[in-house]
Write an enzyme that holds these catalytic residues in place. Structure first.
Site: not given
Ligand code: NCD
Length: 303
Positions: A54-55, A83, A104, A132
């Site tokens: 989703r993100t 590398k 991320r 997040h």
């Molecule tokens: C979450 C995350 O990556 O922290 N997912 C998200 O971005 N919607 C939640 C998770 O991974 O449980």
């Protein structure tokens, strides 16, 4: 409001005050009502060192809906990191090619480090168990859409130790005077320093190992963050420790909404999806206008 978002990094939800958060949510609402190709000619770099559905997709869609384009990777195994290249050299490279960077990473603090290496705005899409912030913005957007306010009674249930979404969200809820109930299996409690911060912010916080659904207006469920357990035996002890079923809802308020950042593993039975309480797929959809607003603000395309 006189907030200047242009060129700003978004690393922690605590980088914002209440007025700034409300401002972003208002802009997100405007984005849902239509928008010009505000980011035509701009490029977003998406650096995903950890899995995402989703993100990553909603940042990509947000950028494209605003007329911009994206480059990046969702598997760092195929980059020069393998590398031996450092994160900061990788960031300096992407910075040369793009206008904004979304990152991320499994390591807490990685997004802050990236922001220090880059003059272009950096947005944290999750750094290990830490933060997040854009997930929190879309969570707040969803709550405000349902209740018209944010000072509601919220129960955060699940892995409160390793879950970054609940860490970010708890801070934001405290800023908005929400009542916060923290429910987790033993061993996965919210870190003590977070609870101390929330209380110092004046929040009403309670901690429990058992869900009492009856007073919640928002029940925010998370999965156990299996990949963050240093010891698989520790994970085995809590696996499957909680599951929301239709039966769990019998004492629920009629206006209860159930949220989940997703992915869901087994913490919410699928039969709940058809109830009026389930709002987790609305949350998914809200990720796009919220991220559109964030991208347009940090680039200075809107103010
Ligand atoms: C979450 C995350 O990556 O922290 N997912 C998200 O971005 N919607 C939640 C998770 O991974 O449980």
């Amino acid at each position: 409001m006189d907030a200047d978002f242009r060129g700003r990094d978004i690393i922690s939800i605590r980088d914002f005050n209440r007025g700034e958060i409300e401002f972003i949510l208002d802009k997100a609402l405007e984005m849902r009502q239509g928008h010009a190709p505000l980011l035509a000619g701009r490029i977003l770099g998406l650096l995903f060192f950890e899995p995402s559905t989703r993100t990553r997709l909603s940042f990509e869609v947000a950028m494209k809906r605003l007329g911009g384009d994206v480059v990046g990777f969702s598997d760092s195994q195929l980059t020069s990191i393998t590398k031996g290249e450092s994160l900061s050299d990788t960031i300096k490279t992407v910075e040369a090619y793009t206008d904004i960077i979304v990152i991320r990473h499994s390591r807490e603090g990685a997004a802050r480090l990236a922001a220090e290496a880059s003059k272009k705005p950096v947005i944290n899409a999750g750094d290990g168990p830490n933060q997040h912030p854009t997930q929190t913005l879309l969570d707040l957007f969803t709550i405000r859409k349902e209740f018209g306010r944010l000072d509601v009674k919220v129960t955060l249930m699940g892995d409160l130790k390793y879950g970054r979404t609940v860490h970010s969200l708890a801070y934001a809820l405290a800023m908005f005077d929400a009542e916060i109930d923290l429910v987790s299996p033993p061993g996965l409690e919210m870190p003590e320093e977070v609870i101390t911060d929330l209380k110092a912010m004046g929040a009403e916080v309670s901690v429990s190992n058992r869900l009492d659904i009856s007073k919640a207006q928002v029940l925010y469920v998370t999965r156990i963050q299996k990949e963050r357990f240093p010891d698989p035996e520790e994970y085995a002890k809590v696996r499957g420790a909680y599951k929301l079923t239709l039966d769990s809802l019998k004492d629920a308020r009629s206006d209860l909404i159930i949220l989940h950042p997703l992915p869901r593993v087994q913490e919410i039975a699928s039969e709940i999806d058809a109830t009026k309480h389930a709002k987790y797929f609305d949350q998914v959809a809200n990720g796009v206008p919220v991220r559109m607003a964030v991208l347009a603000l940090v680039t200075g395309a809107i103010e």
